[in-house]
Design a protein around this motif. Structure first.
Motif, PDB file in Angstrom:
ATOM      1  N   PRO A 190     -15.255 -43.445   2.685  1.00 33.86           N
ATOM      2  CA  PRO A 190     -15.550 -44.858   2.413  1.00 33.86           C
ATOM      3  C   PRO A 190     -15.820 -45.626   3.704  1.00 33.86           C
ATOM      4  O   PRO A 190     -15.098 -45.498   4.682  1.00 33.86           O
ATOM      5  CB  PRO A 190     -14.271 -45.353   1.726  1.00 33.86           C
ATOM      6  N   HIS A 191     -16.900 -46.390   3.726  1.00 37.38           N
ATOM      7  CA  HIS A 191     -17.288 -47.138   4.916  1.00 37.38           C
ATOM      8  C   HIS A 191     -17.949 -48.439   4.477  1.00 37.38           C
ATOM      9  O   HIS A 191     -18.872 -48.437   3.677  1.00 37.38           O
ATOM     10  CB  HIS A 191     -18.252 -46.320   5.770  1.00 37.38           C
ATOM     11  N   ALA A 192     -17.470 -49.519   5.008  1.00 36.73           N
ATOM     12  CA  ALA A 192     -18.060 -50.842   4.744  1.00 36.73           C
ATOM     13  C   ALA A 192     -18.139 -51.141   3.253  1.00 36.73           C
ATOM     14  O   ALA A 192     -19.097 -51.725   2.781  1.00 36.73           O
ATOM     15  CB  ALA A 192     -19.434 -50.953   5.372  1.00 36.73           C
ATOM     16  N   ASP A 193     -17.136 -50.688   2.512  1.00 39.14           N
ATOM     17  CA  ASP A 193     -17.031 -50.982   1.078  1.00 39.14           C
ATOM     18  C   ASP A 193     -18.175 -50.399   0.261  1.00 39.14           C
ATOM     19  O   ASP A 193     -18.444 -50.858  -0.849  1.00 39.14           O
ATOM     20  CB  ASP A 193     -16.961 -52.496   0.838  1.00 39.14           C
ATOM     21  N   ALA A 194     -18.883 -49.401   0.768  1.00 39.32           N
ATOM     22  CA  ALA A 194     -19.995 -48.806   0.023  1.00 39.32           C
ATOM     23  C   ALA A 194     -20.173 -47.358   0.442  1.00 39.32           C
ATOM     24  O   ALA A 194     -19.787 -46.956   1.537  1.00 39.32           O
ATOM     25  CB  ALA A 194     -21.283 -49.584   0.247  1.00 39.32           C
ATOM     26  N   CYS A 195     -20.761 -46.582  -0.444  1.00 36.49           N
ATOM     27  CA  CYS A 195     -21.064 -45.182  -0.169  1.00 36.49           C
ATOM     28  C   CYS A 195     -22.410 -44.862  -0.810  1.00 36.49           C
ATOM     29  O   CYS A 195     -22.663 -45.252  -1.951  1.00 36.49           O
ATOM     30  CB  CYS A 195     -19.971 -44.271  -0.722  1.00 36.49           C
ATOM     31  N   THR A 196     -23.280 -44.182  -0.072  1.00 34.50           N
ATOM     32  CA  THR A 196     -24.626 -43.907  -0.552  1.00 34.50           C
ATOM     33  C   THR A 196     -24.790 -42.433  -0.869  1.00 34.50           C
ATOM     34  O   THR A 196     -24.458 -41.574  -0.047  1.00 34.50           O
ATOM     35  CB  THR A 196     -25.674 -44.322   0.495  1.00 34.50           C
ATOM     36  N   LEU A 197     -25.292 -42.137  -2.063  1.00 34.74           N
ATOM     37  CA  LEU A 197     -25.588 -40.773  -2.487  1.00 34.74           C
ATOM     38  C   LEU A 197     -27.095 -40.599  -2.553  1.00 34.74           C
ATOM     39  O   LEU A 197     -27.797 -41.447  -3.108  1.00 34.74           O
ATOM     40  CB  LEU A 197     -24.976 -40.495  -3.865  1.00 34.74           C
ATOM     41  N   ILE A 219     -29.582 -50.773   2.171  1.00 33.86           N
ATOM     42  CA  ILE A 219     -30.269 -49.616   1.597  1.00 33.86           C
ATOM     43  C   ILE A 219     -31.643 -50.035   1.062  1.00 33.86           C
ATOM     44  O   ILE A 219     -32.615 -49.293   1.190  1.00 33.86           O
ATOM     45  CB  ILE A 219     -29.418 -48.980   0.492  1.00 33.86           C
ATOM     46  N   LEU A 220     -31.740 -51.226   0.489  1.00 29.47           N
ATOM     47  CA  LEU A 220     -33.033 -51.713   0.010  1.00 29.47           C
ATOM     48  C   LEU A 220     -34.028 -51.797   1.150  1.00 29.47           C
ATOM     49  O   LEU A 220     -35.193 -51.399   1.007  1.00 29.47           O
ATOM     50  CB  LEU A 220     -32.854 -53.082  -0.654  1.00 29.47           C
ATOM     51  N   ARG A 221     -33.600 -52.288   2.301  1.00 29.27           N
ATOM     52  CA  ARG A 221     -34.504 -52.386   3.451  1.00 29.27           C
ATOM     53  C   ARG A 221     -34.950 -50.999   3.917  1.00 29.27           C
ATOM     54  O   ARG A 221     -36.124 -50.788   4.250  1.00 29.27           O
ATOM     55  CB  ARG A 221     -33.820 -53.156   4.585  1.00 29.27           C
ATOM     56  N   LEU A 222     -34.015 -50.051   3.949  1.00 31.15           N
ATOM     57  CA  LEU A 222     -34.366 -48.692   4.380  1.00 31.15           C
ATOM     58  C   LEU A 222     -35.315 -48.029   3.394  1.00 31.15           C
ATOM     59  O   LEU A 222     -36.292 -47.384   3.790  1.00 31.15           O
ATOM     60  CB  LEU A 222     -33.091 -47.856   4.538  1.00 31.15           C
ATOM     61  N   VAL A 223     -35.043 -48.188   2.102  1.00 32.13           N
ATOM     62  CA  VAL A 223     -35.918 -47.594   1.086  1.00 32.13           C
ATOM     63  C   VAL A 223     -37.313 -48.209   1.172  1.00 32.13           C
ATOM     64  O   VAL A 223     -38.329 -47.503   1.040  1.00 32.13           O
ATOM     65  CB  VAL A 223     -35.313 -47.779  -0.319  1.00 32.13           C
ATOM     66  N   SER A 224     -37.391 -49.500   1.411  1.00 29.09           N
ATOM     67  CA  SER A 224     -38.693 -50.159   1.528  1.00 29.09           C
ATOM     68  C   SER A 224     -39.488 -49.602   2.703  1.00 29.09           C
ATOM     69  O   SER A 224     -40.692 -49.335   2.592  1.00 29.09           O
ATOM     70  CB  SER A 224     -38.506 -51.670   1.695  1.00 29.09           C
ATOM     71  N   ARG A 225     -38.829 -49.402   3.839  1.00 34.32           N
ATOM     72  CA  ARG A 225     -39.524 -48.859   5.008  1.00 34.32           C
ATOM     73  C   ARG A 225     -39.996 -47.433   4.758  1.00 34.32           C
ATOM     74  O   ARG A 225     -41.113 -47.059   5.138  1.00 34.32           O
ATOM     75  CB  ARG A 225     -38.591 -48.896   6.226  1.00 34.32           C
ATOM     76  N   VAL A 226     -39.149 -46.637   4.115  1.00 36.91           N
ATOM     77  CA  VAL A 226     -39.520 -45.248   3.827  1.00 36.91           C
ATOM     78  C   VAL A 226     -40.711 -45.213   2.872  1.00 36.91           C
ATOM     79  O   VAL A 226     -41.633 -44.399   3.027  1.00 36.91           O
ATOM     80  CB  VAL A 226     -38.319 -44.478   3.251  1.00 36.91           C
ATOM     81  N   CYS A 227     -40.703 -46.078   1.866  1.00 40.72           N
ATOM     82  CA  CYS A 227     -41.817 -46.122   0.916  1.00 40.72           C
ATOM     83  C   CYS A 227     -43.117 -46.477   1.619  1.00 40.72           C
ATOM     84  O   CYS A 227     -44.173 -45.881   1.338  1.00 40.72           O
ATOM     85  CB  CYS A 227     -41.520 -47.127  -0.197  1.00 40.72           C
ATOM     86  N   GLU A 228     -43.087 -47.435   2.521  1.00 38.39           N
ATOM     87  CA  GLU A 228     -44.294 -47.824   3.243  1.00 38.39           C
ATOM     88  C   GLU A 228     -44.772 -46.706   4.159  1.00 38.39           C
ATOM     89  O   GLU A 228     -45.966 -46.414   4.238  1.00 38.39           O
ATOM     90  CB  GLU A 228     -44.026 -49.097   4.070  1.00 38.39           C
TER      91      GLU A 228
END
Length: 500
Positions: A190-197, A219-228
């Protein structure tokens, strides 16, 4: 040495092999701890700042934290930072900005050693990555199967309550998976109250951010960059309670069908909620929706909503994880229960409105602020409901006659040339199928396609979005002043405009 006093010479003194051994030893000890400690030690040794910059994640590690922006800019535009040192390291860029008094040989040694140690750490992480990715995929499947408690226990027993889901597709999905994994640096601690799968399910890249009700948007910002960067299309759903993971998963797929190269990531709450709905009188609208949907259970309503959002049964089947035959059978059963022809474009548009209507309790609260309108339309609807005549084929009387609705419809479709209006109505009636619409209009398919592009440009709407098409269909019906029939299509002679 520089600021630490471990080498026995001043900042401007000579730099020798013993200094190199001491520097290497300090960096090795820091590397055994973490990447962040290694970058911090490098910054201390050059008496300046150090940043590991990733093109997607931005600053991976930064010492001090305030140098993150400068480090990312230096990695992107090294000519603007001639006094810094940049070296590739572990798929990112190591940027060192030494103090003016730091010897160049010392800075170069620190940079080379740090980059090498980062590569070693990266290779070790890559060796473990395959096993970690398989574990993440297993946890995602457990979430989809409804075993949220088991997943929370595996994540360290944190008080996780909600999930935000992203579903990404495209030709470069495998590479995007690797890039996003490195950018997110997922961990089961657990880190920063969130966990990403992160995992790949049936050829898609699925990202599930498990958190405690608040989503900071990282995560939304990272996903947006990856999509672009990789040309992917994505749908996003949530935050929703963990128990509704399967719903979020389906909604994300439905949202992805509305994504375009101009808008590569689409949230689920941006579709399926027509702009017309907020303009309708709340009380009669909600009561009508509750009456017509009464024969359906929540699972059937969700299936219909996904179908209407995606625009086709095969797409709905893909989003729901069911076979196309199963989806067709369930839609036929829903049509029987609703006693409605779900192949009719108007019925489908009304059904989408019904599925997105507010709850009756909400409508009662809203009615208090508009008692006069509720007294008239509410009593009419009550009589309609008591008579058992609430049907999808017709909205409550007068519900589309308000000034707000008329203004919305006119603003959406006014100005269309007669030929474009008639062609668009016919095409929508055929559920966005060009061939049968062109046959009824007696024009070539290429001509109809050209007209549809002109309609999209005039309306400034994405006609590939099923929800947008439903709204336009209703707007065209509201503003109809004639027959708008194919027989009324203006003709100019020739093969393109031949008469029947």
């Amino acid at each position: 040495m520089m600021g630490t006093g471990t080498t026995g010479h001043g900042p401007n003194g000579p730099w020798d092999a013993r200094d190199g051994r001491d520097t290497t030893g300090r960096l090795l000890r820091a590397a055994t701890g973490s990447g962040a400690r290694l970058i911090a030690e490098a910054a201390t040794l050059v008496q300046g700042w150090a940043v590991l910059a990733d093109p997607i994640a931005g600053a991976v590690y930064s010492a001090p934290a305030a140098a993150a922006a400068d480090g990312v800019h230096a990695a992107a535009a090294p000519h603007d930072h001639p006094y810094s040192v940049q070296l590739p390291a572990a798929g990112a860029v190591l940027v060192l900005a030494p103090a003016p008094a730091t010897p160049a040989e010392h800075t170069g040694h620190v940079a080379a050693t740090t980059a090498a140690l980062l590569e070693v750490r990266g290779q070790r992480a890559a060796e473990l990555r395959g096993e970690q990715m398989r574990l993440h995929t297993t946890l995602l499947r457990l979430l989809l199967a409804g075993h949220a408690d088991a997943v929370v226990d595996a994540l360290g027993g944190g008080a996780y309550t909600h999930v935000t889901v992203y579903r990404l597709t495209g030709e470069d999905t495998p590479a995007a998976h690797q890039v996003l994994w490195r950018a997110v640096r997922p961990t089961l601690t657990p880190h920063a109250d969130a966990c990403t799968l992160l995992g790949r399910l049936d050829g898609e890249l699925v990202v599930a951010e498990v958190h405690r009700g608040s989503d900071d948007g990282r995560i939304l910002r990272l996903v947006s960059r990856v999509c672009e960067r990789h040309g992917l299309l994505a749908g996003m759903a949530g935050p929703l309670p963990l128990a509704e993971m399967s719903t979020a998963y389906c909604d994300a797929a439905a949202a992805r069908h509305s994504a375009t190269p101009a808008h590569r990531i689409v949230p689920a709450d941006a579709i399926g909620a027509p702009r017309l709905a907020p303009l309708l009188p709340v009380a009669p609208y909600a009561r009508w929706a509750a009456a017509v949907l009464r024969p359906l259970d929540p699972a059937q309503q969700h299936l219909l909503l996904v179908w209407l959002r995606t625009g086709s049964k095969p797409s709905a089947a893909e989003a729901l994880g069911l076979s196309a035959g199963t989806v067709r059978a369930r839609i036929r059963e829903a049509a029987r229960l609703l006693d409605a022809d779900l192949e009719d474009a108007t019925v489908r548009a009304h059904l989408l409105l019904a599925l997105r209507a507010p709850a009756p309790a909400d409508s009662d609260a809203a009615a208090d602020s508009d008692a006069a309108a509720d007294a008239t339309s509410g009593s009419d609807e009550a009589a309609l409901r008591n008579a058992g005549e609430a049907r999808l084929e017709a909205l409550p009387g007068g519900i589309l006659d308000t000034g707000a609705v008329q203004a919305w419809a006119g603003g959406l479709v006014d100005g269309l040339e007669p030929r474009l209006r008639i062609a668009l109505i016919c095409w929508l009636r055929h559920h966005a199928r060009t061939a049968p619409a062109a046959t009824e209009l007696h024009v070539h398919r290429t001509t109809l396609t050209t007209w549809l592009h002109q309609c999209a440009d005039h309306l400034a709407q994405n006609l590939a979005d099923a929800t947008v098409r439903a709204e336009i269909h209703l707007a065209l019906r509201i503003t109809r002043c004639g027959r708008d029939a194919p027989a009324d299509l203006p003709r100019r002679g020739g093969r393109t405009y031949r008469r029947a």
